[in-house]
Design a protein around this motif. Structure first.
Motif, PDB file in Angstrom:
ATOM      1  N   GLN A  23      38.215  28.175  39.602  1.00 54.28           N
ATOM      2  CA  GLN A  23      37.999  27.986  38.172  1.00 54.28           C
ATOM      3  C   GLN A  23      36.765  27.114  37.914  1.00 54.28           C
ATOM      4  OE1 GLN A  23      41.502  26.221  36.467  1.00 54.28           O
ATOM      5  NE2 GLN A  23      40.574  26.199  34.435  1.00 54.28           N
TER       6      GLN A  23
ATOM      7  N   ARG B 110      36.244  40.382  44.045  1.00 56.21           N
ATOM      8  CA  ARG B 110      35.629  41.243  43.019  1.00 56.21           C
ATOM      9  C   ARG B 110      36.672  41.663  41.993  1.00 56.21           C
ATOM     10  NH1 ARG B 110      32.165  44.051  47.463  1.00 56.21           N
ATOM     11  NH2 ARG B 110      30.379  42.636  47.455  1.00 56.21           N
ATOM     12  N   GLU B 111      37.907  41.871  42.437  1.00 55.93           N
ATOM     13  CA  GLU B 111      38.951  42.326  41.507  1.00 55.93           C
ATOM     14  C   GLU B 111      39.503  41.207  40.648  1.00 55.93           C
ATOM     15  OE1 GLU B 111      42.019  44.415  43.681  1.00 55.93           O
ATOM     16  OE2 GLU B 111      40.991  46.329  43.401  1.00 55.93           O
ATOM     17  N   HIS B 112      39.610  39.997  41.200  1.00 55.64           N
ATOM     18  CA  HIS B 112      40.377  38.957  40.512  1.00 55.64           C
ATOM     19  C   HIS B 112      39.574  37.760  40.031  1.00 55.64           C
ATOM     20  CE1 HIS B 112      44.029  41.036  41.565  1.00 55.64           C
ATOM     21  NE2 HIS B 112      43.706  41.011  42.839  1.00 55.64           N
ATOM     22  N   THR B 113      38.278  37.708  40.329  1.00 54.44           N
ATOM     23  CA  THR B 113      37.510  36.542  39.877  1.00 54.44           C
ATOM     24  C   THR B 113      36.234  36.999  39.169  1.00 54.44           C
ATOM     25  OG1 THR B 113      35.987  36.258  41.753  1.00 54.44           O
ATOM     26  CG2 THR B 113      38.219  35.370  42.011  1.00 54.44           C
ATOM     27  N   ASN B 114      35.611  36.060  38.490  1.00 50.27           N
ATOM     28  CA  ASN B 114      34.309  36.335  37.872  1.00 50.27           C
ATOM     29  C   ASN B 114      33.200  35.652  38.650  1.00 50.27           C
ATOM     30  OD1 ASN B 114      35.501  37.732  35.686  1.00 50.27           O
ATOM     31  ND2 ASN B 114      36.084  35.752  34.800  1.00 50.27           N
ATOM     32  N   ASP B 116      30.060  34.784  40.848  1.00 48.43           N
ATOM     33  CA  ASP B 116      28.754  35.375  41.046  1.00 48.43           C
ATOM     34  C   ASP B 116      28.722  36.141  42.375  1.00 48.43           C
ATOM     35  OD1 ASP B 116      25.733  34.882  40.120  1.00 48.43           O
ATOM     36  OD2 ASP B 116      25.858  34.887  42.314  1.00 48.43           O
ATOM     37  N   GLU B 117      27.986  37.233  42.418  1.00 45.55           N
ATOM     38  CA  GLU B 117      27.928  38.067  43.630  1.00 45.55           C
ATOM     39  C   GLU B 117      27.368  37.277  44.835  1.00 45.55           C
ATOM     40  OE1 GLU B 117      28.978  41.185  45.802  1.00 45.55           O
ATOM     41  OE2 GLU B 117      29.562  40.982  43.705  1.00 45.55           O
TER      42      GLU B 117
END
Ligand code: ADP
Ligand code: MG
Lengths: 108, 279
Positions: A23, B110-114, B116-117
């Motif tokens: 988070q 990739r599915e569950h967080t935002n 950065d790549e």
């Protein structure tokens, strides 16, 4: 989690405290990368880090790599025991520049 | 750490397949940071119990709390959220054959967080370092050995830094050296991350090496639940029989036997875990 920055002798001491997790790591990353773009010498004070997850470690890795490219100082100081265990798991204690105290980090 | 609720709490769990009762009044508690081994012979109910802990089965009766949440009372959304704090290293390896090792490991992020790549890339490679697969991210799963697949599956299971990690037969089918390296990995993960780790296995050497406590299942019942030393020194004849079975002929593993009869490959599957297991 808290991020607190203060300037000492031209360097920026970034104190992280609490839980650096999924988070919160994006804000740590942004904070550190902004300093890296400004080519500021940085000492990260990790004394009060209760927990740091892999995304938090990744933010430190990215900033460190940027500092190395720029030839600026980036030091992890006063690392708490839980944070040190996570660094050691991936053998990153051998990779980062470490200092026992913030003062030592500023002099390094 | 001591103020945290138990990582797992099972109270009087009963479950049936049809008329047949497969778990009988099972109760157990797993503490934060504990390595808890569930052992028992084939058909004793280990996989069924594990599936209950993962919220994949509904019990006939009883209560299951995971990280303080009662899972049968959770909405689908809350359950999904809880699952992001649980890692699962399945028996079969559970990698998608159509994706590179790196993409397999990065998938939950990739599915569950935002994130950065760039962060996702670093975390993925960090996990590969931890499981000693550095540099293998661009390979396809079919290019890996059985032991490497296991380790890649571990990397994926821990990519979200779960508080609770489940491993089903982590050393099955591996040679002793590789199996032992998986045990070391389990110990290191607990020590570094403070994870609670639940391991289902019938490998006794592995159990004695890693366990804090052992739960012995026998025909769906908890025959014993105690520390390694207490189980080892137990005067109970059925426990001693189970412990001594290592010297006898290998017992039949119905899962593996059925797969052999069906001509199935052990290592890979083609269908996303999310579809198969709702994870
Ligand atoms: N899907 C199913 N339908 C009916 N019976 C099952 C099913 N899965 C498992 N069982 C039975 O439940 C019992 C416990 O199985 P399982 O939990 O797989 O044991 P273990 O993992 O200890 O080998 C066994 O007798 C098995 O045959
Ligand atoms: Mg099983």
């Amino acid at each position: 989690m808290k991020i607190e920055s203060r300037e000492i002798d031209g360097a920026v001491v970034v104190a992280l405290s609490g839980e650096v997790d999924l988070q919160h790591s994006p804000s740590v990353r942004k904070h550190l990368m902004d300093l890296m773009f400004e080519r500021r010498p940085v000492v990260v004070d990790m004394a009060l880090v209760d927990y740091i997850d892999s995304s938090g470690i990744a933010s430190l890795v990215e900033a460190y790599q940027m500092a190395r490219k720029n030839g600026t100082r980036f030091i992890l100081a006063a690392i708490s025991a839980p944070a040190m265990r996570v660094l050691q798991l991936a053998r990153l204690d051998k990779v980062f520049a470490l200092a026992d105290t913030v003062e030592a980090g500023l002099q390094a | 750490m001591s103020t945290d609720p138990p990582s797992v709490e099972v109270i009087n769990l009963n479950t049936h397949y049809g008329d047949r009762q497969v778990l009988k009044n099972v109760s157990l508690t797993v503490k934060p940071g504990e390595i808890f081994v569930i052992m028992g012979g084939s058909g004793s109910g280990k996989t069924t119990l594990l599936n209950h802990l993962l919220g994949l089965l509904r019990p006939s009766s009883g209560t299951i709390r995971i990280l303080g949440r009662e899972i049968n009372a959770l909405s689908a959304l809350d359950m999904q959220d809880l699952r992001t704090r649980m890692g699962v290293a399945f028996q079969s390896g559970a990698l998608f054959s159509s994706m590179s090792v790196g993409d397999n490991i990065a998938l939950p992020l990739r599915e569950h967080t935002n994130l950065d790549e760039t962060t996702i890339g670093i975390v993925t490679r960090l996990k590969l370092e931890v499981v000693s697969l550095a540099g293998f991210e661009h390979l396809m799963p079919s290019e890996l050995s059985g032991g490497m697949i296991k380790r890649a599956a571990f990397a994926r299971a821990i990519v979200m830094d779960p508080r609770l990690l489940f491993c089903d037969e982590p050393s099955a089918g591996l040679d002793p050296v590789v199996a032992s390296s998986i045990d070391d990995l389990i110990l290191r993960l607990r020590d570094a991350m403070g994870m609670s780790i639940i391991v289902v296995t019938h490998d006794l050497d592995s159990t004695f090496k890693i366990a804090d406590r052992i739960c012995v299942l026998d025909q769906g019942e908890v025959l014993a639940l105690d520390t390694v030393d207490a189980i080892r020194n137990s005067p109970n004849e059925r426990i001693q029989n189970l412990l001594n079975r290592r010297t006898e002929e290998a017992e039949i593993d119905p899962d593996a036997y059925l797969r052999r009869l069906l001509g199935e490959k052990e290592k890979l599957r083609d269908e996303p875990a999310s579809r198969r297991n709702g994870l």
